[in-house]
Design a protein around this motif. Structure first.
Motif, PDB file in Angstrom:
ATOM      1  N   GLY A  56      43.445  34.904 -38.914  1.00 41.90           N
ATOM      2  CA  GLY A  56      42.123  35.351 -38.476  1.00 41.90           C
ATOM      3  C   GLY A  56      42.116  36.608 -37.645  1.00 41.90           C
ATOM      4  O   GLY A  56      41.109  37.304 -37.570  1.00 41.90           O
ATOM      5  N   ILE A  57      43.206  36.920 -36.988  1.00 40.00           N
ATOM      6  CA  ILE A  57      43.224  38.022 -36.032  1.00 40.00           C
ATOM      7  C   ILE A  57      43.017  39.362 -36.739  1.00 40.00           C
ATOM      8  O   ILE A  57      43.779  39.741 -37.620  1.00 40.00           O
ATOM      9  N   GLY A  58      41.936  40.048 -36.363  1.00 43.84           N
ATOM     10  CA  GLY A  58      41.650  41.350 -36.931  1.00 43.84           C
ATOM     11  C   GLY A  58      40.739  41.333 -38.141  1.00 43.84           C
ATOM     12  O   GLY A  58      40.330  42.389 -38.638  1.00 43.84           O
ATOM     13  N   TYR A  59      40.388  40.139 -38.610  1.00 42.64           N
ATOM     14  CA  TYR A  59      39.581  40.053 -39.832  1.00 42.64           C
ATOM     15  C   TYR A  59      38.139  39.603 -39.583  1.00 42.64           C
ATOM     16  O   TYR A  59      37.355  39.473 -40.528  1.00 42.64           O
ATOM     17  N   ILE A  63      35.192  39.871 -42.412  1.00 45.13           N
ATOM     18  CA  ILE A  63      34.610  38.647 -42.977  1.00 45.13           C
ATOM     19  C   ILE A  63      33.102  38.642 -42.762  1.00 45.13           C
ATOM     20  O   ILE A  63      32.323  38.319 -43.677  1.00 45.13           O
ATOM     21  N   ALA A  64      32.660  39.017 -41.548  1.00 47.20           N
ATOM     22  CA  ALA A  64      31.219  39.043 -41.243  1.00 47.20           C
ATOM     23  C   ALA A  64      30.483  40.027 -42.153  1.00 47.20           C
ATOM     24  O   ALA A  64      29.389  39.736 -42.646  1.00 47.20           O
ATOM     25  N   ALA A 363      35.630  30.845 -43.964  1.00 38.92           N
ATOM     26  CA  ALA A 363      35.293  31.920 -43.020  1.00 38.92           C
ATOM     27  C   ALA A 363      33.951  32.563 -43.366  1.00 38.92           C
ATOM     28  O   ALA A 363      33.147  32.874 -42.473  1.00 38.92           O
ATOM     29  N   LEU A 364      33.703  32.758 -44.656  1.00 37.17           N
ATOM     30  CA  LEU A 364      32.420  33.325 -45.082  1.00 37.17           C
ATOM     31  C   LEU A 364      31.266  32.396 -44.719  1.00 37.17           C
ATOM     32  O   LEU A 364      30.211  32.844 -44.238  1.00 37.17           O
ATOM     33  N   GLU A 365      31.476  31.103 -44.946  1.00 33.97           N
ATOM     34  CA  GLU A 365      30.414  30.126 -44.631  1.00 33.97           C
ATOM     35  C   GLU A 365      30.141  30.082 -43.123  1.00 33.97           C
ATOM     36  O   GLU A 365      28.994  30.042 -42.693  1.00 33.97           O
TER      37      GLU A 365
END
Length: 373
Positions: A56-59, A63-64, A363-365
């Motif tokens: 997750g770090i940096g993404y 993703i948002a 992550a998208l959800e």
């Protein structure tokens, strides 16, 4: 004082990092590894991207943005991974320019779901190449039977290729044929052969993992003496085949017309058996004109304590043939070993790809809910 990585590079071995994440790019770590560890390229695969994005770090922002755009899971993965590879390619551009396109390369792989679909592999290879839009990208295509004609077609279109998941000498021979056929297509189309590069990624440690498991089941003294030897022997004989095939007239005529040889690349060089030296697949595979793509842990071990003593491949052909003879005498079927490894290799990458899809979907959800709130 010369570092072990500098000594390795001086022997004609290109050091590529087998890892990539947005964090490595944005923190300057990737640029630092070029300066301090003699790293001259990067390879990625579905497992690497799954690990990076699931951390997750940096993404978060990426993703948002994908969620806000209403992107599908596969569209989001495509956008995020090609952005990482594009940004890494820009960092390595000075290396690419300084080496005339030999190094400074960043690899991105076609979806492993397509490993047995020639036409879909060709289409996605071209799509990835266009999306990254950098001269120093390499498109990874697996050396499955369906992948071989895809390699020819993609090379023939002038796109540089990293052929991955090679385990056997027999399949490697066909990979060389596929590359040469691609160059011949490119030549017939009037393309500049000097701009087309390729590496053939020969997997090393996985061979030992499978063979040593079978040797342990035999349990004889002769079998024990062969533990940890198959991987190096297989790779050394691959280099012998490389020298033989690229000395033949078909290849030498293309090289005379400006083409590049397809360099052997040692992949899967992280040692999996703790009883073996942690730099075994680095120090044991030093040969000019090769690439060693190392996980971060292996890179650091190499920098810290690897003993680089010169070429450890070309003088070891007789020993490698002897290892093969002894394995056959012990009842180890290397054809079966490599067939098992190819199936497992594709399946592992497919599993990682599906894990990546699930990670990005969640992550998208989550990002979409945050926007709704």
């Amino acid at each position: 004082m010369t570092t072990p990585t500098a000594a390795l590079a001086a022997q004609g071995v290109s050091i590529w990092l087998d890892d990539l994440s947005r964090q490595r790019i944005t923190t300057g770590n990737l640029a630092e590894l070029i300066e301090t560890r003699d790293v001259s390229g990067v390879t990625t695969n579905p497992t690497i991207f799954q690990g990076a994005i699931s951390a997750g770090i940096g993404y978060e922002e990426a993703i948002a943005a994908q969620a806000a755009a209403g992107a599908s899971v596969d569209e989001a993965i495509f956008a995020i991974t090609t952005t990482d590879v594009r940004d890494a390619s820009d960092i390595f551009r000075p290396v690419y320019d300084a080496t005339g396109g030999v190094d400074g390369r960043v690899s991105i792989e076609v979806s492993p779901d397509l490993a047995h679909d020639t036409e879909a592999t060709i289409a996605q290879a071209k799509e990835l190449h266009a999306a990254v839009d950098r001269e120093n990208v390499l498109i990874k295509i697996p050396a499955t039977l369906a992948g071989l004609p895809a390699i020819t077609e993609v090379i023939g279109a002038g796109i540089s290729v990293n052929v991955t998941l090679i385990f056997s000498l027999e399949r490697y021979d066909l990979v060389i044929d596929a590359y040469l056929a691609g160059l011949e297509k490119a030549q017939a189309a009037g393309l500049d052969l000097s701009k087309i590069h390729s590496v053939a990624s020969f997997f090393v440690s996985r061979v030992d993992t499978e063979v040593d498991k079978r040797l342990a089941a035999l349990g004889t003294d002769d079998a024990k003496d062969l533990v940890g030897k198959a991987g190096l022997a297989n790779a050394r004989l691959a280099y012998e085949l490389f020298e033989k095939r690229f000395a033949e007239s078909r290849a030498s005529d293309l090289v005379a017309a400006g083409a590049n040889v397809q360099r052997p690349l040692w992949a899967s060089t992280g040692v999996k058996d703790p009883a073996l030296p942690d730099t075994l697949y680095v120090t044991g595979l030093v040969a000019p004109g090769t690439v060693n793509t190392m996980p971060a842990k292996t890179l650091e071990a190499t920098f810290d304590h690897a003993e680089i003593t010169g070429d450890t491949v070309t003088g070891a052909y007789a020993e490698a043939h002897d290892v093969f003879d002894k394995l056959a005498a012990a009842g180890i079927d290397l054809i079966d070993v490599t067939e098992v490894l190819e199936v497992e290799g594709v399946d592992k990458f497919i599993a990682s790809w599906h894990d990546l899809q699930e990670t990005v979907k969640a992550a998208l959800e989550s990002a979409a809910k945050g926007t709704d709130a």
